[in-house]
Design a protein around this motif. Structure first.
Motif, PDB file in Angstrom:
ATOM      1  N   PRO A   2     -12.507 -19.135  -1.873  1.00  0.00           N
ATOM      2  CA  PRO A   2     -13.075 -18.315  -0.795  1.00  0.00           C
ATOM      3  C   PRO A   2     -13.420 -19.166   0.429  1.00  0.00           C
ATOM      4  O   PRO A   2     -13.907 -20.280   0.308  1.00  0.00           O
ATOM      5  CB  PRO A   2     -14.334 -17.733  -1.408  1.00  0.00           C
ATOM      6  N   ILE A   3     -13.148 -18.621   1.584  1.00  0.00           N
ATOM      7  CA  ILE A   3     -13.435 -19.336   2.834  1.00  0.00           C
ATOM      8  C   ILE A   3     -14.903 -19.725   2.908  1.00  0.00           C
ATOM      9  O   ILE A   3     -15.249 -20.814   3.341  1.00  0.00           O
ATOM     10  CB  ILE A   3     -13.011 -18.490   4.046  1.00  0.00           C
ATOM     11  N   SER A   4     -15.796 -18.830   2.446  1.00  0.00           N
ATOM     12  CA  SER A   4     -17.229 -19.134   2.532  1.00  0.00           C
ATOM     13  C   SER A   4     -17.596 -20.381   1.738  1.00  0.00           C
ATOM     14  O   SER A   4     -18.516 -21.107   2.102  1.00  0.00           O
ATOM     15  CB  SER A   4     -18.057 -17.948   2.062  1.00  0.00           C
ATOM     16  N   SER A   5     -16.877 -20.671   0.661  1.00  0.00           N
ATOM     17  CA  SER A   5     -17.195 -21.880  -0.105  1.00  0.00           C
ATOM     18  C   SER A   5     -16.810 -23.136   0.665  1.00  0.00           C
ATOM     19  O   SER A   5     -17.470 -24.165   0.563  1.00  0.00           O
ATOM     20  CB  SER A   5     -16.532 -21.856  -1.479  1.00  0.00           C
ATOM     21  N   VAL A   6     -15.751 -23.060   1.476  1.00  0.00           N
ATOM     22  CA  VAL A   6     -15.379 -24.196   2.323  1.00  0.00           C
ATOM     23  C   VAL A   6     -16.430 -24.390   3.406  1.00  0.00           C
ATOM     24  O   VAL A   6     -16.837 -25.514   3.706  1.00  0.00           O
ATOM     25  CB  VAL A   6     -13.982 -23.977   2.960  1.00  0.00           C
ATOM     26  N   HIS A   7     -16.904 -23.293   3.979  1.00  0.00           N
ATOM     27  CA  HIS A   7     -17.886 -23.369   5.062  1.00  0.00           C
ATOM     28  C   HIS A   7     -19.246 -23.855   4.578  1.00  0.00           C
ATOM     29  O   HIS A   7     -20.098 -24.211   5.395  1.00  0.00           O
ATOM     30  CB  HIS A   7     -18.017 -22.011   5.754  1.00  0.00           C
ATOM     31  N   CYS A   8     -19.472 -23.848   3.280  1.00  0.00           N
ATOM     32  CA  CYS A   8     -20.752 -24.303   2.711  1.00  0.00           C
ATOM     33  C   CYS A   8     -20.592 -25.579   1.900  1.00  0.00           C
ATOM     34  O   CYS A   8     -21.492 -25.949   1.138  1.00  0.00           O
ATOM     35  CB  CYS A   8     -21.350 -23.207   1.831  1.00  0.00           C
ATOM     36  N   ASP A   9     -19.488 -26.259   2.039  1.00  0.00           N
ATOM     37  CA  ASP A   9     -19.186 -27.448   1.241  1.00  0.00           C
ATOM     38  C   ASP A   9     -19.843 -28.686   1.850  1.00  0.00           C
ATOM     39  O   ASP A   9     -19.576 -29.042   2.999  1.00  0.00           O
ATOM     40  CB  ASP A   9     -17.676 -27.630   1.159  1.00  0.00           C
ATOM     41  N   GLU A  10     -20.671 -29.354   1.072  1.00  0.00           N
ATOM     42  CA  GLU A  10     -21.385 -30.547   1.574  1.00  0.00           C
ATOM     43  C   GLU A  10     -20.461 -31.729   1.843  1.00  0.00           C
ATOM     44  O   GLU A  10     -20.865 -32.685   2.485  1.00  0.00           O
ATOM     45  CB  GLU A  10     -22.498 -30.932   0.611  1.00  0.00           C
ATOM     46  N   ARG A  11     -19.233 -31.673   1.360  1.00  0.00           N
ATOM     47  CA  ARG A  11     -18.278 -32.746   1.692  1.00  0.00           C
ATOM     48  C   ARG A  11     -17.897 -32.696   3.167  1.00  0.00           C
ATOM     49  O   ARG A  11     -17.504 -33.707   3.750  1.00  0.00           O
ATOM     50  CB  ARG A  11     -17.017 -32.629   0.833  1.00  0.00           C
ATOM     51  N   PHE A  12     -17.990 -31.509   3.771  1.00  0.00           N
ATOM     52  CA  PHE A  12     -17.608 -31.345   5.174  1.00  0.00           C
ATOM     53  C   PHE A  12     -18.809 -31.190   6.096  1.00  0.00           C
ATOM     54  O   PHE A  12     -18.732 -31.493   7.281  1.00  0.00           O
ATOM     55  CB  PHE A  12     -16.710 -30.117   5.346  1.00  0.00           C
ATOM     56  N   TRP A  13     -19.913 -30.641   5.584  1.00  0.00           N
ATOM     57  CA  TRP A  13     -21.067 -30.283   6.410  1.00  0.00           C
ATOM     58  C   TRP A  13     -22.340 -30.863   5.816  1.00  0.00           C
ATOM     59  O   TRP A  13     -22.632 -30.642   4.651  1.00  0.00           O
ATOM     60  CB  TRP A  13     -21.222 -28.761   6.491  1.00  0.00           C
ATOM     61  N   SER A  14     -23.118 -31.585   6.601  1.00  0.00           N
ATOM     62  CA  SER A  14     -24.435 -32.004   6.124  1.00  0.00           C
ATOM     63  C   SER A  14     -25.367 -30.799   6.256  1.00  0.00           C
ATOM     64  O   SER A  14     -25.329 -30.086   7.261  1.00  0.00           O
ATOM     65  CB  SER A  14     -24.962 -33.196   6.927  1.00  0.00           C
ATOM     66  N   GLU A  15     -26.145 -30.551   5.243  1.00  0.00           N
ATOM     67  CA  GLU A  15     -27.042 -29.396   5.198  1.00  0.00           C
ATOM     68  C   GLU A  15     -26.299 -28.118   5.617  1.00  0.00           C
ATOM     69  O   GLU A  15     -26.630 -27.490   6.628  1.00  0.00           O
ATOM     70  CB  GLU A  15     -28.256 -29.630   6.083  1.00  0.00           C
ATOM     71  N   PRO A  16     -25.299 -27.704   4.843  1.00  0.00           N
ATOM     72  CA  PRO A  16     -24.447 -26.581   5.249  1.00  0.00           C
ATOM     73  C   PRO A  16     -25.152 -25.237   5.377  1.00  0.00           C
ATOM     74  O   PRO A  16     -24.678 -24.376   6.111  1.00  0.00           O
ATOM     75  CB  PRO A  16     -23.391 -26.523   4.141  1.00  0.00           C
ATOM     76  N   MET A  17     -26.274 -25.039   4.730  1.00  0.00           N
ATOM     77  CA  MET A  17     -26.955 -23.751   4.807  1.00  0.00           C
ATOM     78  C   MET A  17     -27.921 -23.659   5.986  1.00  0.00           C
ATOM     79  O   MET A  17     -28.517 -22.622   6.227  1.00  0.00           O
ATOM     80  CB  MET A  17     -27.699 -23.457   3.503  1.00  0.00           C
ATOM     81  N   GLU A  18     -28.058 -24.739   6.754  1.00  0.00           N
ATOM     82  CA  GLU A  18     -28.906 -24.740   7.940  1.00  0.00           C
ATOM     83  C   GLU A  18     -28.121 -24.222   9.142  1.00  0.00           C
ATOM     84  O   GLU A  18     -26.950 -24.554   9.322  1.00  0.00           O
ATOM     85  CB  GLU A  18     -29.419 -26.146   8.247  1.00  0.00           C
ATOM     86  N   SER A  34     -11.914 -27.395   7.805  1.00  0.00           N
ATOM     87  CA  SER A  34     -13.252 -27.259   7.224  1.00  0.00           C
ATOM     88  C   SER A  34     -13.984 -26.068   7.840  1.00  0.00           C
ATOM     89  O   SER A  34     -15.015 -25.657   7.340  1.00  0.00           O
ATOM     90  CB  SER A  34     -14.075 -28.536   7.431  1.00  0.00           C
ATOM     91  N   PHE A  35     -13.439 -25.512   8.921  1.00  0.00           N
ATOM     92  CA  PHE A  35     -13.983 -24.303   9.529  1.00  0.00           C
ATOM     93  C   PHE A  35     -12.816 -23.383   9.852  1.00  0.00           C
ATOM     94  O   PHE A  35     -12.065 -23.621  10.801  1.00  0.00           O
ATOM     95  CB  PHE A  35     -14.776 -24.640  10.800  1.00  0.00           C
ATOM     96  N   ILE A  36     -12.634 -22.350   9.028  1.00  0.00           N
ATOM     97  CA  ILE A  36     -11.469 -21.477   9.187  1.00  0.00           C
ATOM     98  C   ILE A  36     -11.887 -20.002   9.088  1.00  0.00           C
ATOM     99  O   ILE A  36     -11.473 -19.286   8.182  1.00  0.00           O
ATOM    100  CB  ILE A  36     -10.384 -21.812   8.151  1.00  0.00           C
ATOM    101  N   PRO A  37     -12.707 -19.538  10.024  1.00  0.00           N
ATOM    102  CA  PRO A  37     -13.191 -18.156   9.931  1.00  0.00           C
ATOM    103  C   PRO A  37     -12.088 -17.106  10.080  1.00  0.00           C
ATOM    104  O   PRO A  37     -12.264 -15.968   9.662  1.00  0.00           O
ATOM    105  CB  PRO A  37     -14.188 -18.061  11.074  1.00  0.00           C
TER     106      PRO A  37
END
Length: 97
Positions: A2-18, A34-37
């Protein structure tokens, strides 16, 4: 995946839920895919460029006139369908600028 799992992946984003809009400034670097909306490849949304421009224009028009704040005590709960959105809406107050 799922795209949302990529957008929340800590390998790509520091503190992804912020919520950090500065991640997308022209000065920042975002790893490819790493960002594919709007998806990617041959099935990428054909309206993605128009949607990005329209979102910026609408957002700018609203933010020029109002300050947006979450209603005190409201906690958004994410819901993933084709896109990610809050399951109970986004309770906001608008204060004139």
């Amino acid at each position: 995946c799922p795209i949302s799992s990529v957008h929340c992946d800590e390998r790509f984003w520091s503190e992804p839920m912020e919520f950090r809009p500065e991640r997308f400034s022209s000065d920042s670097s975002i790893e490819a895919h790493s960002f594919i909306p709007f998806g990617c490849g041959p099935r990428k949304c054909i309206g993605d460029d128009m949607a990005m421009v329209e979102g910026l224009l609408v957002g700018a028009a609203i933010l020029q006139r109002f300050k947006l704040r979450l209603v005190p005590g409201f906690q958004p709960i994410p819901r993933t369908t084709i896109t990610m959105n809050p399951s109970d809406g986004m309770m906001m107050t608008l204060e004139p600028r």
